[in-house]
Write a protein that holds these residues in place. Structure first.
Motif, PDB file in Angstrom:
ATOM      1  N   GLY A  40       5.985  18.042  -5.140  1.00  0.00           N
ATOM      2  CA  GLY A  40       6.105  16.641  -5.538  1.00  0.00           C
ATOM      3  C   GLY A  40       5.133  15.756  -4.803  1.00  0.00           C
ATOM      4  N   PHE A  41       5.608  14.560  -4.417  1.00  0.00           N
ATOM      5  CA  PHE A  41       4.784  13.570  -3.734  1.00  0.00           C
ATOM      6  C   PHE A  41       5.383  13.212  -2.378  1.00  0.00           C
ATOM      7  CE2 PHE A  41       3.743  11.516  -8.105  1.00  0.00           C
ATOM      8  CZ  PHE A  41       2.685  12.384  -8.306  1.00  0.00           C
ATOM      9  N   LEU A  42       4.529  13.158  -1.377  1.00  0.00           N
ATOM     10  CA  LEU A  42       4.846  12.480  -0.135  1.00  0.00           C
ATOM     11  C   LEU A  42       4.224  11.099  -0.265  1.00  0.00           C
ATOM     12  CD1 LEU A  42       5.810  12.240   2.816  1.00  0.00           C
ATOM     13  CD2 LEU A  42       3.569  13.126   3.478  1.00  0.00           C
ATOM     14  N   LEU A  43       5.033  10.060  -0.124  1.00  0.00           N
ATOM     15  CA  LEU A  43       4.556   8.684  -0.203  1.00  0.00           C
ATOM     16  C   LEU A  43       4.681   8.028   1.160  1.00  0.00           C
ATOM     17  CD1 LEU A  43       6.345   7.480  -3.468  1.00  0.00           C
ATOM     18  CD2 LEU A  43       4.083   8.544  -3.256  1.00  0.00           C
ATOM     19  N   LEU A  44       3.576   7.507   1.684  1.00  0.00           N
ATOM     20  CA  LEU A  44       3.571   6.679   2.880  1.00  0.00           C
ATOM     21  C   LEU A  44       3.499   5.247   2.380  1.00  0.00           C
ATOM     22  CD1 LEU A  44       1.041   8.757   4.993  1.00  0.00           C
ATOM     23  CD2 LEU A  44       3.537   8.930   4.962  1.00  0.00           C
ATOM     24  N   VAL A  45       4.479   4.420   2.732  1.00  0.00           N
ATOM     25  CA  VAL A  45       4.695   3.121   2.083  1.00  0.00           C
ATOM     26  C   VAL A  45       4.622   1.993   3.105  1.00  0.00           C
ATOM     27  CG1 VAL A  45       6.315   1.790   0.681  1.00  0.00           C
ATOM     28  CG2 VAL A  45       6.262   4.289   0.475  1.00  0.00           C
ATOM     29  N   ARG A  87       0.842  -1.194   0.000  1.00  0.00           N
ATOM     30  CA  ARG A  87       0.000   0.000   0.000  1.00  0.00           C
ATOM     31  C   ARG A  87       0.875   1.241   0.000  1.00  0.00           C
ATOM     32  NH1 ARG A  87      -4.156  -2.083   4.552  1.00  0.00           N
ATOM     33  NH2 ARG A  87      -5.375  -3.376   3.154  1.00  0.00           N
ATOM     34  N   VAL A  88       0.424   2.215  -0.782  1.00  0.00           N
ATOM     35  CA  VAL A  88       1.089   3.514  -0.802  1.00  0.00           C
ATOM     36  C   VAL A  88       0.008   4.583  -0.769  1.00  0.00           C
ATOM     37  CG1 VAL A  88       2.547   5.101  -2.120  1.00  0.00           C
ATOM     38  CG2 VAL A  88       3.076   2.657  -2.105  1.00  0.00           C
ATOM     39  N   ILE A  89       0.142   5.505   0.163  1.00  0.00           N
ATOM     40  CA  ILE A  89      -0.700   6.696   0.186  1.00  0.00           C
ATOM     41  C   ILE A  89       0.127   7.803  -0.448  1.00  0.00           C
ATOM     42  CG2 ILE A  89      -2.012   8.333   1.593  1.00  0.00           C
ATOM     43  CD1 ILE A  89      -2.961   5.381   1.848  1.00  0.00           C
ATOM     44  N   LEU A  90      -0.354   8.317  -1.567  1.00  0.00           N
ATOM     45  CA  LEU A  90       0.334   9.384  -2.301  1.00  0.00           C
ATOM     46  C   LEU A  90      -0.380  10.686  -2.004  1.00  0.00           C
ATOM     47  CD1 LEU A  90       1.368   9.411  -6.019  1.00  0.00           C
ATOM     48  CD2 LEU A  90      -0.154  11.174  -5.133  1.00  0.00           C
ATOM     49  N   GLN A  91       0.369  11.682  -1.583  1.00  0.00           N
ATOM     50  CA  GLN A  91      -0.166  13.022  -1.406  1.00  0.00           C
ATOM     51  C   GLN A  91       0.667  13.981  -2.241  1.00  0.00           C
ATOM     52  OE1 GLN A  91      -0.044  13.180   2.980  1.00  0.00           O
ATOM     53  NE2 GLN A  91      -2.262  13.181   2.896  1.00  0.00           N
ATOM     54  N   LYS A 110       7.558  13.809 -13.324  1.00  0.00           N
ATOM     55  CA  LYS A 110       8.777  14.163 -14.064  1.00  0.00           C
ATOM     56  C   LYS A 110       8.532  15.405 -14.905  1.00  0.00           C
ATOM     57  CE  LYS A 110       8.800   9.851 -15.292  1.00  0.00           C
ATOM     58  NZ  LYS A 110       8.992   8.580 -15.969  1.00  0.00           N
ATOM     59  N   GLN A 111       7.371  15.478 -15.564  1.00  0.00           N
ATOM     60  CA  GLN A 111       7.045  16.644 -16.389  1.00  0.00           C
ATOM     61  C   GLN A 111       6.898  17.901 -15.537  1.00  0.00           C
ATOM     62  OE1 GLN A 111       3.607  14.651 -18.009  1.00  0.00           O
ATOM     63  NE2 GLN A 111       4.519  14.603 -20.064  1.00  0.00           N
ATOM     64  N   ALA A 112       6.502  17.728 -14.277  1.00  0.00           N
ATOM     65  CA  ALA A 112       6.322  18.857 -13.376  1.00  0.00           C
ATOM     66  C   ALA A 112       7.591  19.170 -12.575  1.00  0.00           C
ATOM     67  CB  ALA A 112       5.169  18.565 -12.412  1.00  0.00           C
ATOM     68  N   ALA A 113       8.676  18.443 -12.846  1.00  0.00           N
ATOM     69  CA  ALA A 113       9.951  18.620 -12.140  1.00  0.00           C
ATOM     70  C   ALA A 113       9.783  18.486 -10.624  1.00  0.00           C
ATOM     71  CB  ALA A 113      10.599  19.956 -12.511  1.00  0.00           C
ATOM     72  N   GLY A 114       8.947  17.536 -10.231  1.00  0.00           N
ATOM     73  CA  GLY A 114       8.696  17.303  -8.815  1.00  0.00           C
ATOM     74  C   GLY A 114       9.666  16.303  -8.205  1.00  0.00           C
ATOM     75  N   MET A 115       9.607  16.203  -6.885  1.00  0.00           N
ATOM     76  CA  MET A 115      10.448  15.276  -6.132  1.00  0.00           C
ATOM     77  C   MET A 115       9.553  14.371  -5.296  1.00  0.00           C
ATOM     78  SD  MET A 115      13.386  17.917  -4.843  1.00  0.00           S
ATOM     79  CE  MET A 115      14.380  16.619  -4.138  1.00  0.00           C
ATOM     80  N   VAL A 116      10.154  13.309  -4.745  1.00  0.00           N
ATOM     81  CA  VAL A 116       9.439  12.353  -3.908  1.00  0.00           C
ATOM     82  C   VAL A 116      10.081  12.324  -2.522  1.00  0.00           C
ATOM     83  CG1 VAL A 116       8.956   9.894  -3.556  1.00  0.00           C
ATOM     84  CG2 VAL A 116       8.761  10.890  -5.850  1.00  0.00           C
ATOM     85  N   LEU A 117       9.221  12.315  -1.499  1.00  0.00           N
ATOM     86  CA  LEU A 117       9.655  12.020  -0.145  1.00  0.00           C
ATOM     87  C   LEU A 117       8.953  10.725   0.253  1.00  0.00           C
ATOM     88  CD1 LEU A 117      11.145  12.549   2.466  1.00  0.00           C
ATOM     89  CD2 LEU A 117       9.315  14.129   3.131  1.00  0.00           C
ATOM     90  N   SER A 118       9.725   9.665   0.421  1.00  0.00           N
ATOM     91  CA  SER A 118       9.209   8.332   0.706  1.00  0.00           C
ATOM     92  C   SER A 118       9.400   8.020   2.190  1.00  0.00           C
ATOM     93  CB  SER A 118       9.957   7.303  -0.158  1.00  0.00           C
ATOM     94  OG  SER A 118       9.586   5.993   0.174  1.00  0.00           O
ATOM     95  N   VAL A 119       8.300   7.625   2.853  1.00  0.00           N
ATOM     96  CA  VAL A 119       8.323   7.366   4.290  1.00  0.00           C
ATOM     97  C   VAL A 119       7.705   5.996   4.547  1.00  0.00           C
ATOM     98  CG1 VAL A 119       7.482   8.144   6.541  1.00  0.00           C
ATOM     99  CG2 VAL A 119       8.142   9.833   4.811  1.00  0.00           C
ATOM    100  N   SER A 120       8.450   5.104   5.188  1.00  0.00           N
ATOM    101  CA  SER A 120       7.910   3.786   5.518  1.00  0.00           C
ATOM    102  C   SER A 120       6.857   3.928   6.615  1.00  0.00           C
ATOM    103  CB  SER A 120       9.035   2.853   5.990  1.00  0.00           C
ATOM    104  OG  SER A 120       9.610   3.345   7.176  1.00  0.00           O
ATOM    105  N   GLN A 121       5.770   3.117   6.486  1.00  0.00           N
ATOM    106  CA  GLN A 121       4.701   3.223   7.468  1.00  0.00           C
ATOM    107  C   GLN A 121       3.959   1.894   7.568  1.00  0.00           C
ATOM    108  OE1 GLN A 121       2.249   6.693   7.113  1.00  0.00           O
ATOM    109  NE2 GLN A 121       1.067   6.155   8.913  1.00  0.00           N
ATOM    110  N   PHE A 122       4.409   1.042   8.484  1.00  0.00           N
ATOM    111  CA  PHE A 122       3.791  -0.274   8.652  1.00  0.00           C
ATOM    112  C   PHE A 122       2.344  -0.169   9.117  1.00  0.00           C
ATOM    113  CE2 PHE A 122       5.086   0.511  12.988  1.00  0.00           C
ATOM    114  CZ  PHE A 122       4.150  -0.149  13.761  1.00  0.00           C
TER     115      PHE A 122
END
Length: 148
Positions: free
Chosen positions: A26-31, A2-6, A67-79
């Protein structure tokens, strides 16, 4: 998996009041991972996330990928994404993948995002983190490989 993308205007992770990662747009991903998740789920979601079109084009329509928006990702593990809440008042996390394997899969997922051409910052697996974000939109999408 599961990934919550914000979609965010900015996001950061602190540990013990010290900022360890931050991004602008960009995206904050809770993984989160459950038993049985592996490379197939990782590759599938990395590709979906790299190509989802939720950034505005010149006509203000959500038509651009990160990528087209030149955004970045912050990936955070979340059991805790695998909390079972049906019984009682205390969540059970028995569906969450064992920490050793989940940490390996988390690193493999971040590598898969990078292989898709994304700039990825990370939290620290298993740490007590404070996550700050400014949700943009708001746009929040839930990905679950059991429901793809």
């Amino acid at each position: 998996m599961r990934v919550i993308l914000q979609r965010v205007a900015q996001a950061s992770v602190k540990i013990e009041k010290k900022k360890i990662s931050e991004i602008k747009s960009g995206f904050l991903l809770l993984v989160g991972f459950k038993d049985g998740d592996g490379q197939r789920e990782i590759d599938y979601l990395a590709h979906k996330i790299a190509n989802v079109r939720v950034f505005s084009d010149s006509d203000e329509k959500m038509n651009l990928n990160i990528k087209q928006a030149a955004g970045m990702v912050l990936s955070v593990s979340q059991f805790t994404l695998y909390a079972a809440t049906r019984k009682g008042n205390r969540p059970s996390f028995t569906e969450a993948q064992a920490p050793e394997l989940a940490e390996e899969n988390y690193q493999r997922f971040n590598a898969a995002l990078r292989a898709e051409g994304l700039k990825v910052s990370e939290g620290i697996f298993g740490a007590n983190m404070q996550v700050e974000l400014v949700n943009d939109g708001p746009v929040t999408i839930i990905y679950d490989t059991e429901n793809n």
